[in-house]
Motif scaffolding. Structure first.
Motif, PDB file in Angstrom:
ATOM      1  N   LEU A  20       0.747  -1.118  -0.018  1.00  0.00           N
ATOM      2  CA  LEU A  20      -0.034   0.218  -0.021  1.00  0.00           C
ATOM      3  C   LEU A  20       0.788   1.190   0.074  1.00  0.00           C
ATOM      4  O   LEU A  20       0.222   2.218  -0.360  1.00  0.00           O
ATOM      5  CB  LEU A  20      -1.069   0.035   1.347  1.00  0.00           C
ATOM      6  CG  LEU A  20      -2.150  -0.818   0.953  1.00  0.00           C
ATOM      7  CD1 LEU A  20      -2.871  -0.866   2.515  1.00  0.00           C
ATOM      8  CD2 LEU A  20      -2.872  -0.514  -0.026  1.00  0.00           C
ATOM      9  N   THR A  21       2.026   1.074   0.339  1.00  0.00           N
ATOM     10  CA  THR A  21       2.998   2.381   0.517  1.00  0.00           C
ATOM     11  C   THR A  21       3.519   2.947  -1.198  1.00  0.00           C
ATOM     12  O   THR A  21       3.391   3.934  -1.489  1.00  0.00           O
ATOM     13  CB  THR A  21       4.228   2.000   0.904  1.00  0.00           C
ATOM     14  OG1 THR A  21       4.040   1.492   2.349  1.00  0.00           O
ATOM     15  CG2 THR A  21       5.353   3.008   0.983  1.00  0.00           C
ATOM     16  N   ILE A  22       3.318   1.834  -1.963  1.00  0.00           N
ATOM     17  CA  ILE A  22       3.567   2.212  -3.524  1.00  0.00           C
ATOM     18  C   ILE A  22       2.538   2.175  -4.438  1.00  0.00           C
ATOM     19  O   ILE A  22       2.172   3.091  -5.388  1.00  0.00           O
ATOM     20  CB  ILE A  22       4.665   1.605  -4.161  1.00  0.00           C
ATOM     21  CG1 ILE A  22       5.356   2.043  -5.317  1.00  0.00           C
ATOM     22  CG2 ILE A  22       4.235   0.080  -4.318  1.00  0.00           C
ATOM     23  CD1 ILE A  22       6.337   3.123  -4.960  1.00  0.00           C
ATOM     24  N   VAL A  23       1.491   1.478  -4.159  1.00  0.00           N
ATOM     25  CA  VAL A  23       0.086   1.280  -5.142  1.00  0.00           C
ATOM     26  C   VAL A  23      -0.312   2.591  -5.302  1.00  0.00           C
ATOM     27  O   VAL A  23      -0.714   3.036  -6.429  1.00  0.00           O
ATOM     28  CB  VAL A  23      -0.538   0.328  -4.696  1.00  0.00           C
ATOM     29  CG1 VAL A  23      -1.955   0.319  -5.338  1.00  0.00           C
ATOM     30  CG2 VAL A  23       0.028  -1.050  -4.792  1.00  0.00           C
ATOM     31  N   PRO A  24      -0.734   3.282  -4.058  1.00  0.00           N
ATOM     32  CA  PRO A  24      -1.533   4.544  -4.425  1.00  0.00           C
ATOM     33  C   PRO A  24      -0.629   5.604  -5.355  1.00  0.00           C
ATOM     34  O   PRO A  24      -1.181   6.483  -6.069  1.00  0.00           O
ATOM     35  CB  PRO A  24      -1.711   4.958  -3.163  1.00  0.00           C
ATOM     36  CG  PRO A  24      -1.712   4.171  -2.045  1.00  0.00           C
ATOM     37  CD  PRO A  24      -0.618   3.190  -3.014  1.00  0.00           C
ATOM     38  N   ILE A  25       0.681   5.803  -5.066  1.00  0.00           N
ATOM     39  CA  ILE A  25       1.648   6.731  -5.845  1.00  0.00           C
ATOM     40  C   ILE A  25       1.460   6.305  -7.228  1.00  0.00           C
ATOM     41  O   ILE A  25       1.623   7.190  -8.129  1.00  0.00           O
ATOM     42  CB  ILE A  25       2.986   6.579  -5.422  1.00  0.00           C
ATOM     43  CG1 ILE A  25       3.126   7.051  -3.889  1.00  0.00           C
ATOM     44  CG2 ILE A  25       3.827   7.230  -6.067  1.00  0.00           C
ATOM     45  CD1 ILE A  25       2.691   8.520  -3.524  1.00  0.00           C
ATOM     46  N   LYS A  26       1.523   5.061  -7.587  1.00  0.00           N
ATOM     47  CA  LYS A  26       1.346   4.525  -9.045  1.00  0.00           C
ATOM     48  C   LYS A  26       0.075   4.890  -9.507  1.00  0.00           C
ATOM     49  O   LYS A  26      -0.231   5.396 -10.601  1.00  0.00           O
ATOM     50  CB  LYS A  26       1.765   3.170  -9.141  1.00  0.00           C
ATOM     51  CG  LYS A  26       3.301   2.660  -8.943  1.00  0.00           C
ATOM     52  CD  LYS A  26       3.790   1.512  -9.061  1.00  0.00           C
ATOM     53  CE  LYS A  26       5.187   1.156  -8.991  1.00  0.00           C
ATOM     54  NZ  LYS A  26       5.491  -0.429  -9.363  1.00  0.00           N
ATOM     55  N   TRP A  27      -1.132   4.680  -8.667  1.00  0.00           N
ATOM     56  CA  TRP A  27      -2.380   4.835  -9.032  1.00  0.00           C
ATOM     57  C   TRP A  27      -2.826   6.335  -9.491  1.00  0.00           C
ATOM     58  O   TRP A  27      -3.353   6.827 -10.528  1.00  0.00           O
ATOM     59  CB  TRP A  27      -3.211   4.327  -8.189  1.00  0.00           C
ATOM     60  CG  TRP A  27      -4.796   4.511  -8.658  1.00  0.00           C
ATOM     61  CD1 TRP A  27      -5.314   3.722  -9.726  1.00  0.00           C
ATOM     62  CD2 TRP A  27      -5.653   5.334  -8.099  1.00  0.00           C
ATOM     63  NE1 TRP A  27      -6.611   4.030  -9.751  1.00  0.00           N
ATOM     64  CE2 TRP A  27      -7.001   5.105  -8.876  1.00  0.00           C
ATOM     65  CE3 TRP A  27      -5.766   6.451  -7.229  1.00  0.00           C
ATOM     66  CZ2 TRP A  27      -8.148   5.741  -8.774  1.00  0.00           C
ATOM     67  CZ3 TRP A  27      -6.972   7.122  -7.068  1.00  0.00           C
ATOM     68  CH2 TRP A  27      -7.906   6.759  -7.733  1.00  0.00           C
ATOM     69  N   ILE A  28      -2.082   7.399  -8.541  1.00  0.00           N
ATOM     70  CA  ILE A  28      -2.259   8.595  -8.657  1.00  0.00           C
ATOM     71  C   ILE A  28      -1.584   9.351  -9.879  1.00  0.00           C
ATOM     72  O   ILE A  28      -2.037  10.091 -10.511  1.00  0.00           O
ATOM     73  CB  ILE A  28      -1.952   9.450  -7.541  1.00  0.00           C
ATOM     74  CG1 ILE A  28      -2.968   9.235  -6.180  1.00  0.00           C
ATOM     75  CG2 ILE A  28      -1.955  11.200  -7.556  1.00  0.00           C
ATOM     76  CD1 ILE A  28      -2.446   9.592  -4.798  1.00  0.00           C
ATOM     77  N   GLY A  29      -0.500   8.687 -10.085  1.00  0.00           N
ATOM     78  CA  GLY A  29       0.320   9.202 -11.298  1.00  0.00           C
ATOM     79  C   GLY A  29       0.110   8.288 -12.501  1.00  0.00           C
ATOM     80  O   GLY A  29       1.195   8.192 -13.344  1.00  0.00           O
TER      81      GLY A  29
END
Length: 132
Positions: A17-26
């Motif tokens: 969950l640390t990286i998935v939102p960053i990839k999803w937002i970008g």
């Protein structure tokens, strides 16, 4: 399953969950065919999220092994559970301090988390000193 074993799973989910939102937002700049493209992580927040994610991957094996070893060697389950919950809480705080660019607090939390892991790992050795 024990609370500690759920915490092992929670730690795994946390680093994802640390990286998935960053990839999803970008998503407009993120290219799944090049998931490690350094250009995507030029943004400071993305770079910190990647760092927190990678540190989660690094911290996970020792925590999982420490919990399983303590359980297999019959350390007090309630103490394993309490330390595991504490470790997960510290890791959550660690991620937030990493994302929030608080390096000193982040380092303090990393050291606390590592000390908790050491404590879990050596719980079986201390069994001889517990009453009953």
């Amino acid at each position: 399953m024990t609370v500690a074993e759920y915490c092992v799973f929670g730690t795994l989910v946390l680093y994802l969950l640390t990286i998935v939102p960053i990839k999803w937002i970008g998503f407009r700049r993120y290219d799944n065919s090049r998931p490690r493209d350094p250009a995507f992580y030029d943004d400071p927040l993305r770079a910190r999220a990647l760092g927190a994610h990678q540190n989660g991957i690094e911290a996970f094996p020792f925590f999982a092994v420490a919990v399983l070893l303590a359980e297999f060697r019959a350390a007090p389950q309630n103490l394993i559970n309490e330390l595991s919950v504490l470790f997960l809480i510290v890791r959550i705080a660690y991620v937030f301090t990493y994302l929030g660019d608080r390096p000193r607090l982040r380092s303090i939390l990393w050291n606390i988390g590592f000390a908790i892991n050491i404590a879990i790992f050596f719980l079986p050795m201390l069994r001889q000193f517990w009453p009953g």
